[in-house]
Design a protein around this motif. Structure first.
Motif, PDB file in Angstrom:
ATOM      1  N   VAL A   2      40.538  28.370 -43.311  1.00 29.94           N
ATOM      2  CA  VAL A   2      40.644  27.723 -41.993  1.00 29.94           C
ATOM      3  C   VAL A   2      41.218  26.306 -42.114  1.00 29.94           C
ATOM      4  CG1 VAL A   2      39.358  26.949 -39.988  1.00 29.94           C
ATOM      5  CG2 VAL A   2      38.724  29.061 -41.111  1.00 29.94           C
ATOM      6  N   LEU A   6      44.465  24.975 -40.189  1.00 28.81           N
ATOM      7  CA  LEU A   6      44.380  23.898 -39.198  1.00 28.81           C
ATOM      8  C   LEU A   6      45.207  22.693 -39.638  1.00 28.81           C
ATOM      9  CD1 LEU A   6      40.603  24.011 -38.192  1.00 28.81           C
ATOM     10  CD2 LEU A   6      42.560  24.982 -36.994  1.00 28.81           C
ATOM     11  N   GLU A 279      38.399  13.186 -32.637  1.00 36.15           N
ATOM     12  CA  GLU A 279      38.821  14.526 -33.069  1.00 36.15           C
ATOM     13  C   GLU A 279      37.909  15.024 -34.201  1.00 36.15           C
ATOM     14  OE1 GLU A 279      42.977  14.656 -34.107  1.00 36.15           O
ATOM     15  OE2 GLU A 279      42.662  16.371 -35.422  1.00 36.15           O
ATOM     16  N   THR A 282      34.702  15.995 -32.872  1.00 38.06           N
ATOM     17  CA  THR A 282      34.833  17.288 -32.177  1.00 38.06           C
ATOM     18  C   THR A 282      34.798  18.441 -33.178  1.00 38.06           C
ATOM     19  OG1 THR A 282      36.188  16.182 -30.533  1.00 38.06           O
ATOM     20  CG2 THR A 282      36.262  18.586 -30.548  1.00 38.06           C
ATOM     21  N   TYR A 283      35.514  18.267 -34.310  1.00 33.82           N
ATOM     22  CA  TYR A 283      35.480  19.311 -35.346  1.00 33.82           C
ATOM     23  C   TYR A 283      34.038  19.586 -35.770  1.00 33.82           C
ATOM     24  CZ  TYR A 283      40.541  18.969 -36.206  1.00 33.82           C
ATOM     25  OH  TYR A 283      41.901  18.994 -36.094  1.00 33.82           O
ATOM     26  N   VAL A 284      33.290  18.499 -35.998  1.00 34.34           N
ATOM     27  CA  VAL A 284      31.899  18.658 -36.458  1.00 34.34           C
ATOM     28  C   VAL A 284      31.068  19.333 -35.367  1.00 34.34           C
ATOM     29  CG1 VAL A 284      29.826  17.421 -37.210  1.00 34.34           C
ATOM     30  CG2 VAL A 284      32.069  16.713 -38.043  1.00 34.34           C
ATOM     31  N   ALA A 285      31.259  18.897 -34.102  1.00 37.43           N
ATOM     32  CA  ALA A 285      30.499  19.489 -33.006  1.00 37.43           C
ATOM     33  C   ALA A 285      30.818  20.974 -32.846  1.00 37.43           C
ATOM     34  CB  ALA A 285      30.806  18.752 -31.709  1.00 37.43           C
ATOM     35  N   LEU A 286      32.064  21.332 -33.145  1.00 37.52           N
ATOM     36  CA  LEU A 286      32.452  22.739 -33.000  1.00 37.52           C
ATOM     37  C   LEU A 286      31.966  23.596 -34.166  1.00 37.52           C
ATOM     38  CD1 LEU A 286      36.088  22.450 -31.607  1.00 37.52           C
ATOM     39  CD2 LEU A 286      34.002  23.002 -30.373  1.00 37.52           C
ATOM     40  N   GLY A 287      31.438  22.930 -35.198  1.00 39.38           N
ATOM     41  CA  GLY A 287      30.835  23.710 -36.284  1.00 39.38           C
ATOM     42  C   GLY A 287      31.508  23.587 -37.629  1.00 39.38           C
ATOM     43  N   MET A 288      32.413  22.623 -37.775  1.00 42.69           N
ATOM     44  CA  MET A 288      32.992  22.442 -39.105  1.00 42.69           C
ATOM     45  C   MET A 288      32.012  21.668 -39.968  1.00 42.69           C
ATOM     46  SD  MET A 288      36.997  21.528 -38.679  1.00 42.69           S
ATOM     47  CE  MET A 288      37.710  21.922 -40.237  1.00 42.69           C
ATOM     48  N   THR A 289      31.936  22.037 -41.236  1.00 41.90           N
ATOM     49  CA  THR A 289      31.102  21.251 -42.137  1.00 41.90           C
ATOM     50  C   THR A 289      31.886  19.998 -42.516  1.00 41.90           C
ATOM     51  OG1 THR A 289      32.019  22.341 -44.061  1.00 41.90           O
ATOM     52  CG2 THR A 289      30.032  23.317 -43.117  1.00 41.90           C
ATOM     53  N   GLN A 292      34.532  20.794 -44.909  1.00 48.35           N
ATOM     54  CA  GLN A 292      35.729  21.377 -44.299  1.00 48.35           C
ATOM     55  C   GLN A 292      36.615  20.306 -43.678  1.00 48.35           C
ATOM     56  OE1 GLN A 292      33.658  24.360 -41.848  1.00 48.35           O
ATOM     57  NE2 GLN A 292      35.087  25.880 -42.630  1.00 48.35           N
ATOM     58  N   PRO A 381      28.536  11.966 -36.745  1.00 43.31           N
ATOM     59  CA  PRO A 381      29.308  12.684 -35.724  1.00 43.31           C
ATOM     60  C   PRO A 381      29.103  12.157 -34.309  1.00 43.31           C
ATOM     61  CG  PRO A 381      27.614  14.107 -36.705  1.00 43.31           C
ATOM     62  CD  PRO A 381      27.668  12.867 -37.519  1.00 43.31           C
ATOM     63  N   THR A 382      27.902  11.660 -34.009  1.00 40.10           N
ATOM     64  CA  THR A 382      27.682  11.160 -32.642  1.00 40.10           C
ATOM     65  C   THR A 382      28.478   9.876 -32.406  1.00 40.10           C
ATOM     66  OG1 THR A 382      25.721   9.927 -33.310  1.00 40.10           O
ATOM     67  CG2 THR A 382      25.378  12.157 -32.519  1.00 40.10           C
TER      68      THR A 382
END
Lengths: 390, 237
Positions: A2, A6, A279, A282-289, A292, A381-382
């Protein structure tokens, strides 16, 4: 994978920003390879010219001969060894006789090395066939560097003073019958070439020589008591030392060029951290470690190098190939520059140089991309989502 | 519908260090959320709404207390497990949309599915369905800079909903939208809540959002001051 997918999507989507980086990096690639190829070509040409003009297949030196001791050169001679007589007569080995002397061009006095050479020899490129003159004249040839420093021209006469084997001074007028152009200063600077037989007569040293130059290295197997054989490698120690030190300087420039290229990538990556915080959040919120995310940004940087390789190959390879074929005209001649340098240099671009540079640049780009990306891993992330990370 | 408990907050506290002391954003919250809820955390800025959403969404960690999300204790998750739960069971909608500017609408919505490793043909269908839910099929190849605020937020909803998560967290989703667009996206979310049984938790102080939700949780200074279940009272555009 992935992250790889990306990363490709991101850098293609970034448009102009990506292409500017890729263009700068590809330019660096080409300049790095061009510069290194030029130096390699220069080195190869210097070795080739030195072999052609001076060293040939190796040399026998009379035991006493020390090229770095001008005070002993005039005493460094010996009868030519009987074992090599046949080869000398066949033209496979040619003798040279050296002595120190003085010339007086235009009222000045200049110490020189006098070299006697067989006019008919064909082992080294010195044009000894130009040593032709009338019966009462002593012909001499010099290089363009020597001609330039003394003001001598073809047809000029100059007074030459030397000492014979007994130490008695003698002098005569010699006529410059030829001026040759060479890239090898050690057959040009402060020296004058005479027919060896004439020099032997002048020095009262019939059948003697200082060095014997062999056409091939295989001729160096004869063992004689007063003569030592010097192989090509041994005779080029000084040149190779110069090449090594020049290579170090070249390596320094190579490193600077590489750093400039890496700065572009590093700048992009650092800017990415600050400009793309939201961005990243957002990646982290969407579930990227976090791993990653680091991989994604590292791939983005590394892909610049991959794209730059492709772009660099597209315009660089034809350009470099053309230069390697046609050569590069240099604006200064070797005597002005003070180094062995041809009027035209032919760069040498080996596969090793090209592949090595590509691999090094790709690896360094990846590392340079990874380093700022690691900072991303520490980003909260926040905070990133609000673009507040510093 | 709401008998199925999926989120439980038990004495949740969150402190942030400030200077030599600390600021308490949440000061002992006890709450439960059931599957299919359409709830809002309501309160002024600094009341702890976003902090609570971030903690339940595993983007932040509790200082004290326990947060359980579908059986997982958020405070005990490692980063990798938290990322896995976020990618599979949670959706996020942000005030500023947070769309990736270089991606098309399709690619933005596809991203969560790529992270889940869903096979290409299934992924394409899911993305197209999600974009259809929010009524943006004609904008599928557009990029965020070419979209209006309302359209961007609808893309964000599609991105949050495409994987059909158990819970969607929406932090001030209407703050940057005009009234018409706000109602449009709220109706879209309400429809998805009804049809897919997805739990929606809003952090808001927007009256338009409040008028749509069926549960209103009022926060003040990090405490729940009122928790009421109501019938939606929609205002007209």
């Amino acid at each position: 994978m992935v992250s790889l997918r990306l990363a490709l999507r991101n850098i293609l989507g970034a448009g102009l920003r990506t292409w500017l980086n890729v263009i700068v990096l590809s330019f660096s690639f080409v300049v790095i390879i061009w510069h290194k190829g030029l130096l390699d070509g220069w080195d190869r040409q210097a070795i080739h010219d030195m072999i052609e003009w001076e060293i040939a297949g190796g040399q026998y030196w009379v035991n006493e001969y020390d090229p770095y001791d001008p005070f002993s050169i005039s005493e460094s001679h010996a009868p030519m060894p009987e074992e090599l007589d046949a080869l000398i007569r066949q033209g496979e080995i040619t003798p040279l006789l050296y002595t120190m002397g003085t010339i007086y061009p235009n009222g000045r006095m200049q110490s020189i090395l006098i070299k006697g050479i067989e006019p008919g020899q064909e082992i080294i490129a010195v044009p000894s066939n130009l040593l032709q003159s009338g019966p009462d004249e002593i012909p001499a040839i010099i290089g363009t560097g020597m001609a330039s420093s003394t003001g001598l021209k073809e047809g000029s006469f100059v007074t030459l003073r030397w000492r014979d084997k007994n130490g008695a001074f003698d002098a005569a007028q010699v006529k410059i019958t030829g001026i040759f152009k060479t890239n090898v200063p050690s057959v040009d600077a402060s020296q004058i070439w005479l027919p060896i037989d004439k020099l032997r007569d002048m020095m009262l040293l019939p059948d003697e020589a200082t060095i014997l130059i062999c056409r091939d290295e295989e001729l160096g197997t004869y063992s004689t008591s007063r003569w030592d054989f010097k192989e090509q490698d041994e005779l080029m120690v000084d040149l190779k030392q110069i090449i090594r030190s020049k290579s170090m300087a070249g390596l320094f420039i190579w490193a600077i060029l590489l750093m400039v290229a890496m700065l572009a990538i590093f700048d992009t990556q650092v800017l990415s951290i600050f400009r793309r915080q939201r961005e990243i959040g957002t990646y982290v919120a969407l579930g990227m470690t976090r791993r990653q995310v680091v991989t994604l940004f590292t791939f983005e940087g590394a892909m610049h190098a991959v794209f730059a390789t492709v772009l660099g190959a597209a315009y660089g390879l034809p350009l470099l190939a053309m230069q390697a074929k046609r050569g590069i005209n240099l604006p200064v001649s070797s005597e002005d520059y003070g180094l062995t340098m041809a009027e035209k240099l032919y760069p040498v671009y080996s596969l090793g140089l090209i592949l090595g540079t590509v691999i090094v640049v790709v690896i360094v780009t990846t590392l340079v991309s990874y380093w700022p990306s690691r900072k991303i891993a520490r980003m909260n992330p926040t905070e990133a989502l609000r673009g507040r990370w510093q | 519908m709401e008998a199925d408990l999926i989120i439980k907050l038990d004495g949740l506290k969150k402190h942030y260090p400030i200077g030599g002391g600390h600021f308490t954003a949440l000061n002992g919250i006890n709450l439960d959320f059931a599957r299919g809820e359409f709830a809002a955390l309501i309160g002024p800025s600094g009341s702890g709404k976003t902090t609570m959403i971030n903690i339940i969404g595993s983007l932040d960690m509790p200082s004290e207390g326990r947060v359980t999300f579908m059986g997982y204790s958020i405070g005990e998750l490692n980063a990798k497990s938290a990322a896995l739960i976020r990618s599979s069971k949670m959706g996020f909608i942000f005030q500023t949309y947070n769309l990736l500017p270089v991606y098309t609408v399709f690619e933005n919505v596809e991203l969560p599915l790529l992270l889940l490793g869903i096979e290409k043909s299934t992924r394409k269908k899911m993305v197209r369905d999600a974009i259809e839910w929010v009524g943006l099929t004609d904008k599928i190849k557009s990029k965020p800079p070419q979209l209006s605020g309302g359209e961007s937020q609808r893309v964000a909803i599609a991105r949050a909903m495409v994987k059909k998560p158990a819970v969607v967290f929406a932090d001030e989703p209407t703050a940057n939208l005009d009234a018409a667009n706000s109602h449009h996206i709220l109706q879209t979310m309400e429809k998805l809540n009804r049809e897919l049984q997805t739990t929606f938790i809003f952090a808001t102080h927007d009256e338009k959002v409040i008028s749509y939700v069926r549960r209103r949780i009022y926060l003040s200074d990090g405490l729940v001051v009122r928790d009421e279940r109501v019938a939606p009272q929609r205002t007209e555009v």
